[in-house]
Every structure is written in structure tokens, then in C-alpha cells.
Design an enzyme around this catalytic site. Structure first.
Site, PDB file in Angstrom:
ATOM      1  N   LYS A  12       0.784  32.695   6.431  1.00 10.36           N
ATOM      2  CA  LYS A  12       0.978  32.351   5.009  1.00 10.36           C
ATOM      3  C   LYS A  12       0.940  33.617   4.149  1.00 10.36           C
ATOM      4  O   LYS A  12       0.366  34.655   4.536  1.00 10.36           O
ATOM      5  CB  LYS A  12      -0.074  31.359   4.517  1.00 10.36           C
ATOM      6  CG  LYS A  12      -1.540  31.832   4.589  1.00 10.36           C
ATOM      7  CD  LYS A  12      -2.004  32.618   3.372  1.00 10.36           C
ATOM      8  CE  LYS A  12      -3.456  33.087   3.496  1.00 10.36           C
ATOM      9  NZ  LYS A  12      -3.810  34.180   2.613  1.00 10.36           N
ATOM     10  N   ASP A 140      -9.234  28.437   3.871  1.00  8.09           N
ATOM     11  CA  ASP A 140      -7.760  28.424   3.947  1.00  8.09           C
ATOM     12  C   ASP A 140      -7.236  27.390   4.935  1.00  8.09           C
ATOM     13  O   ASP A 140      -6.030  27.173   5.021  1.00  8.09           O
ATOM     14  CB  ASP A 140      -7.243  29.809   4.402  1.00  8.09           C
ATOM     15  CG  ASP A 140      -7.171  30.804   3.252  1.00  8.09           C
ATOM     16  OD1 ASP A 140      -7.251  30.373   2.079  1.00  8.09           O
ATOM     17  OD2 ASP A 140      -7.032  32.005   3.528  1.00  8.09           O
TER      18      ASP A 140
HETATM   19  O1  C5P Z   1     -14.296  29.874   3.832  1.00  7.72           O
HETATM   20  P1  C5P Z   1     -14.174  31.176   4.549  1.00  7.72           P
HETATM   21  O2  C5P Z   1     -15.167  31.288   5.669  1.00  7.72           O
HETATM   22  O3  C5P Z   1     -12.785  31.490   4.979  1.00  7.72           O
HETATM   23  O4  C5P Z   1     -14.560  32.313   3.493  1.00  7.72           O
HETATM   24  C1  C5P Z   1     -14.854  33.641   3.876  1.00  7.72           C
HETATM   25  C2  C5P Z   1     -15.621  34.322   2.750  1.00  7.72           C
HETATM   26  O5  C5P Z   1     -14.763  34.495   1.626  1.00  7.72           O
HETATM   27  C3  C5P Z   1     -16.791  33.525   2.242  1.00  7.72           C
HETATM   28  O6  C5P Z   1     -17.940  33.803   2.971  1.00  7.72           O
HETATM   29  C4  C5P Z   1     -16.904  34.002   0.802  1.00  7.72           C
HETATM   30  O7  C5P Z   1     -17.574  35.249   0.758  1.00  7.72           O
HETATM   31  C5  C5P Z   1     -15.466  34.272   0.413  1.00  7.72           C
HETATM   32  N1  C5P Z   1     -14.802  33.131  -0.301  1.00  7.72           N
HETATM   33  C6  C5P Z   1     -15.214  32.818  -1.587  1.00  7.72           C
HETATM   34  N2  C5P Z   1     -14.591  31.800  -2.253  1.00  7.72           N
HETATM   35  C7  C5P Z   1     -13.568  31.122  -1.683  1.00  7.72           C
HETATM   36  C8  C5P Z   1     -13.135  31.454  -0.383  1.00  7.72           C
HETATM   37  C9  C5P Z   1     -13.784  32.467   0.286  1.00  7.72           C
HETATM   38  O8  C5P Z   1     -16.141  33.425  -2.136  1.00  7.72           O
HETATM   39  N3  C5P Z   1     -12.957  30.151  -2.368  1.00  7.72           N
END
Ligand code: C5P
Length: 293
Positions: A12, A140
Site C-alpha cells: 500500500k 494497518d
Molecule cells: O498498530 P501498530 O502495531 O502497527 O503500531 C505500531 C506503532 O505505531 C505503535 O506502537 C504506535 O507507537 C504507533 N502508532 C500510533 N498511532 C496509530 C498507529 C500506530 O501511535 N494510529
């Protein structure tokens, strides 16, 4: 129950990426127009009766295997939600999407596992149910389950399907440095964001089917909080614009930069200019949601 499915895991780009605030759960509130592209990993997913084992193998030796890989986490979440604790899941990933690139490779692999398991197990989870299971795996992953052109809000799990990005050519170019997603989010916390994407304008442009009006609104707030890496992002963008890009921006938390071109021939010509300097350069096209879910 036994069976195997080969499922494509589409990469993406974020046509636009805005961070609009902080949520109570510590995550950030996003507003991002996302687009699937024709660069994909392949996930071979096999289920069999067993003892609830999760196996993930990849052809890229630095990636975690088993439940430490997002694909394994997806298998665990699916098994729990489907009430199939004794099902063994084996995933073999053929990686083509560069890792830690901002192209959602890991999330896309996880989403492909969820789609494959939903079909293999005949669970018939709806798009909404799949989105809820995907949100347990990563921010994502809900988008990656259905892909196409979509607006992602909230943590990334509130999705609105949009009119498709008009036919075009897209160049992806990944510089060699890595960026840490949590760190970039943290850097944004300490900064007043001065420039934001025109997300509403982008939504209208997609609605009217104008590639030019869409492309000129490509914008990512994270470019502003890059440190010394910013120069290289700007340099790639400038090469893309010189080669005729209608719009260009970094995708996700980077470092990959994409450029939008009027057709695949123009994109391929731009890719040829970048290839002598960068190893990871791809000329791709948009992929609609109908080809994914
Ligand atoms: O959800 P995911 O594990 O992919 O997110 C990785 C990191 O990205 C999270 O630990 C956070 O620090 C940051 N993040 C965030 N807000 C989001 C998505 C991701 O702060 N909406």
C-alpha cells in the site's frame, strides 16, 4: 479440516497521511487516504487438524518467524475468534515488498492470512468482522484486508471505501536508511504541525475522477519530522518531479517515496532513472478492492 490457499498480499501507499490528535488508548488519530499497489508478497496458508500450532516461514532471514511475525499473530487472532483452538496453521511467505518501508508489507501479509483462513475454514466472517479481528493484529491490518482506495481514520480501523484512484503509473523508491514508526509518532507529539494534507480536496478529486487533482494533493505529515533523512526524501521527490510525476510523497512512516504518473510508460521511464542509484525501485499500478477481498 485440511487445505491450502495461495493468497496475494498487496502493498500500500498513503496518498495522504495526516495525524489529527492523540487517542485515549495512546495511539494517534489518523486521517489517511490509502491505496493498494501491484507489488505483492505471496502467502501460502495451510490448515490442518492438530494441536493449535502456528508456524510462519519466510524467505527473508531477518524476519521473525512463528507468532512474532504479524502473519502468525493474525493466525492466532483468527483461531481464537473462529473458536478453532486445535487447528494448526502454517504460513510460508515469499517476500517481495521491502521490509520496514512504509508499504505495509507485514500488515498486508497478516491481512492475506486472515482472508485465506476465512475461506479455508468456511467461517464466512463479514468485512466488518474481519476488520475487528484485523485491528487486534495492527493498525494497518484492517485496511489491508479489503485494500483498494480507502479513507482510514481513528487508529486506522475506521474505513470508508472511496472511488478508485484513476488509472496511472506509480513509482516506488526506497532509500536505504530505516525509520522507527513509534519514534516518528513521538517526534510529531513534540511539534506543532504547520502543513497538513488537503484530505477533503483529495476526497473530492477522487470523486470527480481527476488524476491530476488527486496527485497534486499527495502529502505526508511525517516528512516534516524527519531529521537528516529528509534531504534524501526531497532528492528522490525532485527526481520524480523532473521525470514528470504529477505528485509525490513519502508513504507511511517511510522511508519509501512514491510518484504518480499519467501512465505506466511514464512511470517506467522514471524508474529507469532511479535504478542506478537505488536498489528498491518498482514501477506499479493501483489495485482496486474488488481484486483483493
Ligand atoms: O498498530 P501498530 O502495531 O502497527 O503500531 C505500531 C506503532 O505505531 C505503535 O506502537 C504506535 O507507537 C504507533 N502508532 C500510533 N498511532 C496509530 C498507529 C500506530 O501511535 N494510529
Amino acid at each position: 479440516m485440511t487445505g491450502t490457499i495461495l493468497e496475494s498480499a498487496w502493498g500500500k501507499i498513503n496518498l495522504s497521511l495526516d495525524v489529527t490528535g492523540k487517542l485515549k488508548n495512546g495511539y494517534h488519530a489518523l486521517r489517511s487516504v490509502m491505496q493498494s499497489v501491484s507489488l505483492c508478497d505471496e502467502a501460502e496458508v495451510t490448515v490442518s487438524d492438530g494441536t493449535g500450532r502456528t508456524e510462519v516461514r519466510t524467505d527473508w532471514k531477518y524476519l521473525p518467524e512463528g507468532v512474532d511475525n504479524l502473519a502468525g499473530k493474525a493466525a492466532v487472532a483468527f483461531r481464537e475468534e473462529a473458536g478453532l483452538p486445535e487447528m494448526d496453521v502454517r504460513v510460508v511467505l515469499k517476500k517481495r515488498i521491502p521490509v520496514c518501508a512504509g508499504m505495509g508489507g507485514g500488515s498486508s501479509d497478516a491481512a492475506a492470512v486472515l482472508r485465506a483462513l476465512n475461506r479455508l475454514c468456511g467461517t464466512g466472517f463479514s468485512a466488518e468482522e474481519m476488520c475487528r479481528i484485523a485491528a487486534r493484529v495492527g493498525s494497518d491490518v484492517p485496511y489491508c484486508v479489503s485494500g483498494g482506495t480507502a479513507l482510514a481514520e481513528g487508529r486506522g480501523e475506521i474505513l470508508t471505501l472511496l472511488a478508485p484512484l484513476p488509472d496511472c503509473g506509480i513509482v516506488l523508491c526506497k532509500p536505504r536508511f530505516g525509520v522507527s514508526t513509534p519514534e516518528l509518532f513521538q517526534r510529531l507529539d513534540g511539534k506543532r504541525v504547520l502543513c497538513r494534507p488537503d484530505t477533503d480536496g483529495l476526497l473530492s478529486a477522487l470523486e470527480t475522477g481527476s488524476l491530476m487533482e488527486t496527485a497534486v494533493r499527495a502529502f505526508n505529515v511525517f516528512e516534516d519530522v524527519l531529521g537528516s533523512e529528509k534531504q534524501e526524501i526531497l532528492s528522490i521527490k525532485s527526481i520524480l518531479y523532473d521525470a514528470g510525476a504529477m505528485g509525490a510523497a513519502m508513504t507511511g512512516t517511510g522511508p519509501t517515496v512514491f510518484g504518480l504518473f499519467r501512465d505506466t510508460a511514464a512511470a517506467e521511464a522514471a524508474a529507469r532513472i532511479l535504478r542506478p542509484k537505488y536498489r528498491d525501485v518498482f514501477s506499479v499500478v493501483p489495485v482496486p478492492s474488488e481484486r483483493i477481498l
